[in-house]
Design an enzyme around this catalytic site. Structure first.
Site, PDB file in Angstrom:
ATOM      1  CG  HIS A 144       0.542   2.392   6.633  1.00 41.39           C
ATOM      2  ND1 HIS A 144      -0.048   2.496   7.871  1.00 41.39           N
ATOM      3  CD2 HIS A 144       1.790   1.882   6.858  1.00 41.39           C
ATOM      4  CE1 HIS A 144       0.786   2.063   8.800  1.00 41.39           C
ATOM      5  NE2 HIS A 144       1.912   1.690   8.213  1.00 41.39           N
ATOM      6  CB  CYS A 162      -0.390   5.068  10.472  1.00 45.48           C
ATOM      7  SG  CYS A 162      -1.461   5.396   9.061  1.00 45.48           S
TER       8      CYS A 162
END
Length: 471
Positions: free
Chosen positions: A413, A102
C-alpha cells in the site's frame, strides 16, 4: 428544606420565590439572575433580622444589557461553498481508490503540492501545440490539469476516473489484470511516466529559458568521470535526470550516504583499446541543480530491506556537487548563513557579507545574468541598482514523502505525506497524510519516522524544495 420568600428589586416584586436551604447561597443568586438579569457578583441581598420564613427580601444591583441576537446566524462549515471549505478544513481533498490505485493517488497528491507545476498546467494547452505531443499525451495532461483543479476546490473525496483512463490509455502497463482484477503497480514508475509526459506537453515551442517547465523544476545535470582500470581509458560524460537515486545496501542507513553511493556505479561496455568488453567505473557529480524551487524526487532503492533508513527534513547536497557548482554556491550559502544568524539574534560576519557583495559585483562585471549584454541604466542614462535574483544554496527542505508498506513495489500500500503551505491552512507548513480518500493532519516530528523497519511505512520517494536567497 424549601422556604418561600418575596424579593423586591427596584419597582418589581417577585412573589413565591423558593429557597432550597440545603444548597449554597450562590444557587439562590442564580435563581435571581434568571428573574432580574442581575449577575450574582453584582447582587446585594438585604433582609430584616430573624429566620427566613415568608419574609420580603430586598435585592440591589444593575442588570446586564440584554444581548441582542446576531443579525446573521452561525455559518457551519458544511454550509460554505466548497472552495471556502477547503481553506476552513486546512487541506485539499483526498482521492478515492478505484481498485488498487493507491500508487497513482499518492503520486498525484505529491505532485499536486508543487504550485509552479499547477501554474504551468493552468496555461495548457498553448496556442500552438508541439508536434511531439500525441493525442494520448495531450489527454493525460488535460486530465492532470482538471484533477489538480478538482482537488483544489473540493473538500469531499474526488474520484479520478478520467485521469486513470487517460493514464492507462497512454501507458497500458497500468491496466494489467490478474484474475479479472486490476493489479497494484509501482508508484515510482507512475511518477516517472507522468513527469515524462508533462515534460513534453508543458515544453513551450520556443527557445526561451523558461520553455521547459519540468526540467526547470526537477531537472538535475550530472557530469561523470568514466574510467577503465584495466585499459587506463578515461572520458567525461554529461546527462540530465529528474531524480537522484538513493542506493541502499545493508551497510547504508541514511539517505545522504545512499545518494553518495548512488552517484557511483559500474558498467560493462566495449573498450576500443582492448578490443573487447571491459568494466568501467562511473563517478558522477551534480553540475547544475533545479533552477526553481523544487529538487528532484529521490527514489530509495532499498530492495525492501527490513532495516530503517533515515532521511532529513533538511538536505544539503553541497558535497555531492562538482567543483564548478560548489564555487557558484559559495556566495549564496554565506548569505543564507548570515540571514539565518540574524533571525537567531547572532552577530553576523561583516567580512563575509562584504565578500558576498564583492562576489555579486564580480559576477555583474563579468556579464549580466540576463544575457542582454547591457548594463543596468535607466532611459535617462542614470545608473539603476540591478534587481535582485534568486540564487540556489544547495540546501533543500522536505515537502513531500511517498511511502510504501509491504515487501514488493508491485504489492502492499502507498500513502502520500504532503506539507501544504498556507494557501490551504492558516497554519504555515501543515503536514497532511493522504491515505487515498482520507486526509489526516500530522505533526512534523512524525514525518521523519517513516523510515521503514519491519512492516512500517517506508519512505520510497522524497521530494525536497530548494532554499534560495536573493542577491
Amino acid at each position: 428544606m424549601i422556604l418561600t420568600v418575596s424579593v423586591k428589586w427596584q419597582k418589581e416584586l417577585f412573589s413565591n420565590v423558593e429557597i432550597d436551604t440545603t444548597q449554597s447561597p450562590y444557587v439562590f443568586k442564580c435563581q435571581l439572575y434568571d428573574l432580574t438579569g442581575v449577575p450574582p457578583e453584582r447582587q446585594k441581598i438585604m433582609v430584616k433580622g430573624g429566620l427566613l420564613k415568608g419574609q420580603k427580601l430586598m435585592m440591589m444591583g444593575t442588570a446586564d444589557e440584554i444581548v441582542k441576537a446576531p443579525e446573521k446566524g452561525p455559518l457551519f462549515a458544511e454550509d460554505m461553498p466548497e472552495e471556502e471549505q477547503v481553506v476552513a478544513v486546512g487541506h485539499s481533498a483526498g482521492l478515492i481508490n478505484l481498485g488498487n490505485t493507491c500508487y497513482m493517488n499518492s503520486t498525484v497528491q505529491c505532485l499536486h503540492s508543487v504550485p509552479e507545476l499547477k501554474s504551468a498546467l493552468i496555461k495548457y494547452p498553448p496556442p500552438v501545440r508541439s508536434s511531439s505531443v500525441d493525442q494520448s499525451s495531450h489527454s493525460l495532461t488535460v486530465a492532470t490539469r482538471e484533477l489538480f483543479g478538482e482537488l483544489d476546490k473540493n473538500v469531499k473525496p474526488v474520484a479520478p476516473m478520467r485521469f486513470l483512463t487517460a493514464l492507462r490509455s497512454k501507458y497500458p502497463q497500468f491496466a494489467q489484470l490478474h484474475n479479472g482484477i486490476y493489479m497494484q503497480q509501482d508508484a515510482e514508475e507512475c511518477w516517472t511516466q507522468l513527469l515524462f509526459t508533462l515534460s513534453l506537453s508543458l515544453k513551450a515551442p520556443s527557445s526561451s529559458e523558461d520553455a521547459d517547465t519540468v526540467k526547470r523544476l526537477f531537472g538535475i545535470d550530472l557530469v561523470s568521470r568514466v574510467h577503465c582500470a584495466e585499459s587506463g581509458e578515461e572520458s567525461t560524460e554529461t546527462e540530465s535526470v529528474y531524480s537522484l537515486k538513493c542506493h541502499i545496501s545493508q551497510e547504508v542507513n541514511h539517505l545522504h550516504e545512499g545518494l553518495r553511493r548512488g552517484l557511483k556505479s559500474e558498467l560493462e561496455k566495449s573498450s576500443p583499446s582492448l578490443g573487447r568488453s571491459a568494466i568501467y567505473t562511473k563517478d558522477s557529480r551534480i553540475n547544475d541543480l533545479p533552477s526553481m524551487n523544487y529538487a528532484s524526487s529521490v527514489k530509495c532503492l532499498q530492495s525492501f530491506f527490513l532495516q530503517k533508513v533515515d532521511y532529513p527534513l533538511e538536505l544539503d547536497v553541497y558535497d555531492l556537487c562538482s567543483d564548478d557548482l560548489r564555487k557558484r554556491l559559495e556566495a549564496p550559502r554565506r548569505l543564507l548563513r548570515d540571514e539565518e544568524g540574524k533571525k537567531l539574534g547572532l552577530k553576523t560576519n561583516e567580512s563575509s557579507s562584504s565578500s558576498t557583495d564583492n562576489d555579486v559585483k564580480m559576477t555583474d562585471a563579468e556579464g549580466p545574468s540576463n544575457g542582454s549584454g547591457n548594463s543596468s541604466k535607466s532611459a535617462s542614462g542614470e545608473d539603476v541598482p540591478p534587481e535582485k535574483e534568486k540564487h540556489l544554496t544547495g540546501i533543500y527542505d522536505l515537502v513531500a514523502v511517498l511511502t510504501h508498506k509491504g515487501r514488493s513495489a508491485d504489492s502492499g500500500h502507498y500513502v502520500a505525506w504532503v506539507k501544504q503551505e498556507n494557501g490551504y491552512s492558516l497554519t504555515t507548513g501543515k503536514w497532511i497524510q493522504f491515505d487515498d480518500d482520507n486526509p489526516i493532519p500530522q505533526r512534523e516530528e512524525d514525518i521523519t519516522r517513516l523510515s521503514g523497519g519491519g512492516d512500517w511505512h517506508m519512505a520510497y520517494i522524497c521530494m525536497y524544495k530548494a532554499r534560495d536567497v536573493s542577491m
